[in-house]
Every structure is written in C-alpha cells, then in structure tokens.
Design an enzyme around this catalytic site. Structure first.
Site, PDB file in Angstrom:
ATOM      1  CG  HIS A 117       6.229  22.879   6.320  1.00  8.11           C
ATOM      2  ND1 HIS A 117       4.948  22.416   6.106  1.00  8.11           N
ATOM      3  CD2 HIS A 117       6.314  24.074   5.681  1.00  8.11           C
ATOM      4  CE1 HIS A 117       4.296  23.278   5.351  1.00  8.11           C
ATOM      5  NE2 HIS A 117       5.093  24.292   5.087  1.00  8.11           N
ATOM      6  CD  GLU A 133       4.972  19.284   7.775  1.00  6.60           C
ATOM      7  OE1 GLU A 133       5.246  19.805   8.872  1.00  6.60           O
ATOM      8  OE2 GLU A 133       4.360  19.882   6.880  1.00  6.60           O
ATOM      9  CB  SER A 182      -1.676 -10.293  -4.365  1.00  8.85           C
ATOM     10  OG  SER A 182      -0.904  -9.601  -3.384  1.00  8.85           O
ATOM     11  N   GLY A 183       0.283 -12.536  -2.769  1.00  7.56           N
ATOM     12  CA  GLY A 183       1.712 -12.789  -2.561  1.00  7.56           C
ATOM     13  C   GLY A 183       2.411 -11.537  -2.065  1.00  7.56           C
ATOM     14  N   GLY A 184       1.709 -10.398  -2.103  1.00  5.32           N
ATOM     15  CA  GLY A 184       2.297  -9.130  -1.659  1.00  5.32           C
ATOM     16  C   GLY A 184       2.143  -8.931  -0.154  1.00  5.32           C
ATOM     17  CG  ASP A 195      -0.296  -3.677   1.241  1.00  9.26           C
ATOM     18  OD1 ASP A 195       0.641  -3.571   2.049  1.00  9.26           O
ATOM     19  OD2 ASP A 195      -0.503  -2.869   0.321  1.00  9.26           O
ATOM     20  CB  SER A 196      -3.188  -9.521   0.058  1.00  9.55           C
ATOM     21  OG  SER A 196      -2.105 -10.234  -0.465  1.00  9.55           O
ATOM     22  CB  THR A 197       0.899 -11.528   3.198  1.00  8.66           C
ATOM     23  OG1 THR A 197       1.100 -11.837   1.828  1.00  8.66           O
ATOM     24  CG2 THR A 197       1.403 -12.663   4.062  1.00  8.66           C
ATOM     25  CB  CYS A 239       2.687  26.278   6.848  1.00 10.53           C
ATOM     26  SG  CYS A 239       3.168  27.244   5.422  1.00 10.53           S
TER      27      CYS A 239
END
Ligand code: XMP
Length: 541
Positions: free
Chosen positions: A198, A200, A252-254, A256-258, A110
């Site tokens: 585009h 994508e 945190s239990g989430g 990402d941190s896990t 583009c």
C-alpha cells in the site's frame, strides 16, 4: 484561371479543415483533464490514496468499481484500490476493464494487483505466511521508472491474506519482498503497473514518491491542482452555474461554510445572502464575534438571534435525539422564514465536503452512500424548491483550509475546532435551560481560552465541556455546596470517526479546574474525560 481558383479554394478549404482539426484536437487535449480516477473496491485506505494524490497537486476522484457515473475518457490515469474481498470469492467485484487496461496508464494496488492477475490468466491463492505489516522491497528491475528516486530495500506496508502465485505470460516482476515474490509487476507493452503493498499508508516510506513516479513520470499527469487553481476554476464554475440568480447560505461559524461563503462571494458578490443564526447554543460571545468577523470580511450577512425560539422548543426535552430534532427543525423554520424574505432566491449553497459525498463500497451488498445527515443544512423542506450549489463538494477538509488560506481568510478562523450543529444542546446532558446554557458557556470559555493560552489549542482536534445532570457535594469556605459537575473533553483525531483523549498537562488541568470552580457560580466539581472513541463517542449525547 477559374480552374486554378477552384483548385486554390479546394486547397484552401482542405487547409481550413486541417487547421480546424488541429484546433479541435488541441482543444480536446486541453480538455483531457489532468484527472485521475480511483476505482474503489471498498478498501479502508481508498480515501488515503486520494489524499496522497491530491498532496501531489493532482486532482483525482473516487468512484465505486461498479459506478456508471463517470466517463473514462475524462481521466488521464486510473488507480485500482485495495479491497476487503478476495479475488477468489464468489462475491468478488468484477468490473469490465476493457476501456482501461492497456488504454490508460493503470496502477493496481493490493486487490487491484491481484485482480489484474486473477482475471487475466494468472493464479492467486491463499498465502502461507503472514503478509501484514512491514516488509522491504528488493528490486528485480531497478531501472524501472516506478522506482525512480526509491532505494532498494525501501520499507513498504503489506495488508493481504491472498498472494499472487503465478503471473500471466506477459507480466514481468519488478520487485519482491522476503515473503512476496510478486510484490510489484509491469505488464509488458502496456503502461500497466501493479503493487501488492500500500503506497498510500504512512508506513510505506516512499509511497508518495512511487505514486508520483506513476502519475507524473509514467502517466504524464500535470501537477496543476493547487488552491489557487481551485479558487479560479470554482469561481468560474459558480458564475456559469448560478448566473445572476440569488443564492442563500447558512453560515455556522465553522470552516466549511465560511470558505464556501467566501468562494461564492468572490463569484457573485451581493447576490449571495448569508444567514447566521444564533440558536442560543453557541459558545460564549460566539454570535457577536463571528458576525463581526463575517461583516469585516465583506460578506453580505444577516445575523438572526433566535435564541429564545430555540429554548422554547427545547423546553422539557431530555432525550438527545429529540433535542437534536427540535434544534434541527427550529433551524429550518428560522432559516426558511429568513430565506423567504429574500425575493426570488433560487439557490441554496452548502458547505458539503468530499468525505460527506464519497460513495463507499460495502462488503456485503452493493455500493452504499454514506452521507452524514447531521452536517450542513440537510433536510430542508421540499417546498423551498431551491437548487443546490456545493462549491467544496470535491475537496477534503485540509484542502478546504488551504483554499481558505489562499483566499486570505484569518488563520485563526480556519484553525477552529469542529463544533457540532446542535452546539451546547448536546453538551448539556438532559433538559436545557437558559441558566444551564450560561453555566456551560462560562466553563467552556475558561477551558478553550486556557488551551489557547497554554499553546495547546492546535494540538487538540476538538475540545469542549459537558454539563452533567448530577449535583455533587462540595465545601467552599465553611459552607457546604451542592452544585453541578462538569466534564472536560479534549480529543485528537483526524476525521472524528475514531478519537483518543489528549494527555493534557496536569498543571493545565489544575489551573483550569481552579478557574472554573472559583469563577463559575453553580459548579463545584470538574472531571476530565479519558475515554477513547470507540467505545465512547466524542460528544456525550
Ligand atoms: P461523536 O459524538 O459521534 O462525534 O463521536 C463525532 C463528530 O461529530 C460531531 N457531532 C455532530 N455534529 N451535529 C453535528 O453537526 C450533530 O448532531 C453531531 N453529533 C456529533 C462531534 O462534535 C464530532 O466532531
């Protein structure tokens, strides 16, 4: 004889030089990473380009067009993104492509396509007809490698108001659409391609195939970016970075941190000290269950139950931002107290992911950093003087899940809904008391367990309950009641930036409402939130 030996030695030395050079070249070639550079001109779709490239198992990085933070020699191919700018505007980004164009395989999308015309002898002007939405490609050169496995007439997605009017001499059109003559072109004698549409976006049917054609067939980039290879290289990089130092991480239990914790655990084992703080605002039984799960995963984790400390700090606070601040500050205090107990800890690990660190290009000013401050353990006091390690810094959320899966983390844990750091603290509207936390935990538990029982949990991006600061009149048996109202919220989204409410089945809502009103003392009315974001937000505070 001596002369001969000398000659032999010289010859031998020459051979050695040749071998050393060959080895050096091989090492350099090996180091020439299969990395793709996406130069961002501020398009809303730039992250989507990166997503598509990663889906091809190719590693890529996004950098602003005017960044000085990357070394072009480290990349095997370059993609120029779209942009909200017009190449004809005064404010136009005008990067120096002298080290790229004609030297690296290059794909302009583009704005990128128009840029390569406008600044290299062609003409871009405003278009006469609308060029938004669906169009169909008509090949001018159907043998071009860019169109390998793509059928003539394939649907593409256009989104531009300028159009390429005249091409420079050495540019060759390879595809058109009804409204756009120069919809795709190649620069003769260069591996430079450009497309006005585009690839994508979802609506460009063969967009992924086109990117694969460019990256794999034309640029010869290897498809070696897999969760396993990521784990292997990241574990190695962590070891090199932190050595024998101790690292502290707030779980945190989430997701990402896990995942970050499991990667670090693989790399440095017991030198990773995880801290899981109960701020008293988690879901019902969450603290015990998740802590138990972490222990079973073999993580070196310490649970810290600081509920009372948080509740004390929140006493009498009703303003959402004040509550957020109090929760954030108390977390830092608790985390700091705990981190101090770990002798000689040098590093703080965080579960920061790529969308949090990508610098976005603003339309009006220079590039600006978009870093979500409310995520992770941001804002730790300077005196902690910990160095930062962020193993997920370069990957997207769904890749975090794939990495987690490849390391054998429980799929249920990986599929969990996002949950805000301040937890129920921003779902109890107004001030927070232990009794209100108890009520909301019960309500939330019934709602979430119901979603799981009805197989709806995975269709929902995020769900939770809000405790409203109003009482309403009800009647139970023959008794008049005057109790709390709760709102249930379930949304679908991809990144939390925009969201829509989920059309949950009436029968499910009916069953849930009955269970809540019959089972949770203090609640006599349930409502379902049918607001989208924008204009509403996902959380009520
Ligand atoms: P909103 O309410 O802004 O939420 O539409 C978008 C996403 O962000 C989460 N959220 C937070 N997460 N600390 C967090 O860690 C916060 O203060 C916070 N506020 C909102 C929200 O749960 C949703 O996923």
């Amino acid at each position: 004889m001596l002369g001969l030996r000398k000659k032999y030695e010289i010859c031998n030395n020459n051979n050695n030089y040749i071998w050393i050079s060959i080895i050096l070249i091989l090492v350099l070639l090996l180091q020439m990473q299969n990395k793709v550079l996406i130069l961002d001109f501020g398009s809303q779709f730039t992250q989507l380009i990166a997503r598509r490239v990663r889906e091809l198992n190719i590693y890529c990085e996004i950098h602003p067009y005017n960044s000085e933070k990357f070394d072009i020699d480290n990349y095997s191919a370059v993609i120029l993104s779209g942009s909200p700018y017009s190449v004809r505007s005064d404010q136009v980004p005008h990067p120096d492509l002298s080290k790229i164009k004609g030297k690296k395989p290059l794909l302009g999308i583009c704005y990128g396509a128009q840029y390569l015309v406008h600044f290299f002898g062609g003409n871009v002007g405003s278009s006469n007809s609308r060029e938004y939405g669906r169009a169909n490609l008509s090949f001018v050169d159907n043998t071009n490698e860019l169109f390998h496995h793509i059928e003539n007439n394939s649907q593409v997605w256009m989104s531009h108001s300028d159009t390429i009017i005249e091409m420079p001499d050495n540019y060759k059109v390879i595809a058109s659409t009804d409204d756009v003559k120069n919809a795709a072109y190649k620069i003769i004698d260069e591996e430079t391609y450009a497309i006005q549409f585009h690839p994508e976006v979802y609506h460009t049917k063969d967009g992924k195939q086109l990117l694969e054609n460019f990256l794999v067939h034309i640029a010869k980039v290897k498809q070696d970016w897999t969760p396993d290879s990521f784990v292997e290289s990241t574990v190695k990089a962590i070891r090199e970075k932190v050595g024998n130092d101790k690292v502290v991480l707030g779980l945190s239990g989430g997701v990402d941190s896990t995942v970050a914790a499991v990667l670090l655990d693989k790399a440095i084992g017991k030198n990773l000290y995880c801290i899981f703080v109960n701020n008293g605002l988690l879901r019902k039984n969450e603290y015990e269950n998740v802590l138990d799960q972490y222990e079973h995963m073999g993580l070196n984790v310490k649970g810290v139950n600081a509920s009372d400390r948080f509740l004390e700090k929140l006493k009498g606070l009703s303003d959402p931002e004040k509550k957020r601040k109090a929760i954030g500050n108390t977390f830092i205090e608790v985390f700091d107290d705990e981190a101090h107990l770990i002798e000689d800890v040098k590093w703080l690990a965080q579960g920061t992911i790529y969308p949090d660190v990508i610098e976005s290009v603003s339309v009006t000013g220079g590039p600006s950093a978009t870093i979500k401050s409310h995520h992770n353990v941001g804002g730790l006091p300077d005196y902690m003087k910990l160095k930062i390690v962020e193993p997920l810094r370069m990957i997207f959320k769904d890749e975090v899940r794939r990495v987690g899966k490849s390391m054998g983390i429980d799929p249920e844990l990986l599929g969990r809904h996002p949950y805000p750091g301040p937890g129920l603290g921003i779902r109890i509207l107004g001030d927070i008391t232990a009794e209100k936390v108890r009520i909301l935990q019960e309500v939330d538990f019934i709602f979430i367990e119901g979603l799981k029982k009805w197989n709806l949990y995975n269709d929902v991006w995020q769900a939770g309950a809000m405790l409203l600061p109003v009482n309403s009149v009800g009647v139970m048996g023959d008794e008049r009641t005057y109790e709390k109202v709760v709102a249930l919220r379930a949304v679908e989204s991809t990144d939390g930036m925009t969201a829509d409410w989920v059309d949950l089945p009436y029968k499910f809502l009916q069953e849930t409402s009955n269970k809540i009103i019959n089972g949770v003392k203090g609640v006599n009315r349930v409502v379902y939130d049918i607001s989208s974001k924008p204009p509403a937000t996902i959380e009520w505070e």
